[in-house]
Design a protein around this motif. Sequence first.
Motif, short mmCIF file in Angstrom:
data_model
loop_
_atom_site.label_atom_id
_atom_site.label_comp_id
_atom_site.label_asym_id
_atom_site.label_seq_id
_atom_site.Cartn_x
_atom_site.Cartn_y
_atom_site.Cartn_z
N HIS A 42 0.82 -1.21 0.00
CA HIS A 42 0.00 0.00 0.00
C HIS A 42 0.86 1.26 0.00
O HIS A 42 0.38 2.34 -0.38
N LEU A 43 2.12 1.15 0.44
CA LEU A 43 3.03 2.30 0.36
C LEU A 43 3.33 2.65 -1.11
O LEU A 43 3.61 3.82 -1.42
N ALA A 46 0.30 4.53 -2.10
CA ALA A 46 0.27 5.83 -1.45
C ALA A 46 1.09 6.85 -2.24
O ALA A 46 0.67 8.02 -2.40
N TYR A 91 3.95 2.97 10.62
CA TYR A 91 3.34 2.73 9.31
C TYR A 91 2.45 3.90 8.91
O TYR A 91 2.44 4.32 7.74
N GLU A 92 1.71 4.47 9.86
CA GLU A 92 0.82 5.59 9.56
C GLU A 92 1.60 6.82 9.09
O GLU A 92 1.21 7.47 8.10
N MET A 95 2.85 6.21 5.57
CA MET A 95 1.80 6.42 4.57
C MET A 95 1.63 7.91 4.26
O MET A 95 1.54 8.31 3.08
N ARG A 98 4.72 9.25 2.48
CA ARG A 98 4.82 8.65 1.14
C ARG A 98 3.89 9.36 0.16
O ARG A 98 4.24 9.60 -0.99
#
Length: 387
Positions: A42-43, A46, A91-92, A95, A98
């Motif tokens: 998902h990065l 993003a 991770y947040e 995201m 990114r």
Amino acid sequence: MNKRLLPLTIGGFSLGMTEFMMMGVLPDVSKSLDISIPTAGHLISAYALGVVIGAPLMVGLFSKLPPKKVLIGLMLMFGIVNALFALSPSYEFLMITRVMAGLPHGAFFGIGAVVASQLAEPGKEARAVSMMFAGLTIANIIGVPIGTYIGHNFSWRLSFFIVAAFGLITAATTKLWLPAIKNKNEGTFKDSLAVFKNVDPWLIIGISAIGTGGMFAWISYIAPLMTEVAGFSNNNITVIMIIAGVGMAVGNFIGGRLADKFSPLITTTILLSAMVLSLFVIAGVSQYQPAAIVMTFVTGAIAFAVIAPMQMLMISAAKGSEMIASAVLQATANFGNAIGAFLGGLPIAAGYGYTAPQYVGAALAAVGIGFCMLLMAKQRNTVLAKG
């Protein structure tokens, strides 16, 4: 190499390194954050989302400024945000940063493509544009493999600090070497959007937004494809990324010349057709290491050969609004990045294995061919109506 175009090439290198290196270090990011590979993927999406948002936003905000100043500002922002990405503790935050790192991408390539074409000799515009995108291919030959190696053996965060440094180098060389280009945009940003009242740019957007997704469905998961299916070790991924990068460099070189010699639309259609075939072949032969290596080169070449023809297709269809149209094309290409990575990850998450994304990619490229056919039909009808 025209020295005046060199800052654009370095910028392409910087942007290509941050975009494609994530694919190579995906297993390392997944492990360090204790998340699954599809979640880490998902990065990739993003970054593509940031490009989609940033391309029209940045061009719109700075539409009245000289292109050189805008390019410098974009790369300063790019360098700072990539440093923040490397420092992100969760991770947040990754995201968020990114997405922010993707904001300058489409605007830089969109404005840079128009600047390159203006600096080119008549009849060599696509070659000049391909020199900027050559930075992407050099990134995949040198930058991405080195960044991947550092990510595997030291820290993927260090890899992104290196990306940040190249962003700042791009800003400096742009100030030193890029000529001052007059901003030919005499109307407002709203005026430049009038080009999208025509059908042709929308068909080209369809080619870019969906057709290029085929390439990203493949390369987003190239690391697990090569380790889990072909049986290569993690240390071999660096070499494999170099092979993909050499293929991209060859394809970019060929694509620019084909677009100058033949119709960009015909060239784009043929190359997307070749992409469909290539992805089916990859799905069938990836368990055999020699064949997997050959197809990595071939698919990389096809994927990047289409970039310059597609860019010239949009520039020629958007007279008077070239910069916004060119930037939007970059945004839509990264929408292809987003949907390619996302849709390619779905069959993996469902348990169908790492060859499944190739079939998703072939379907996306086939849709792109459909848009090419519609554009051909429209252009043919226009010629007949004038005749």
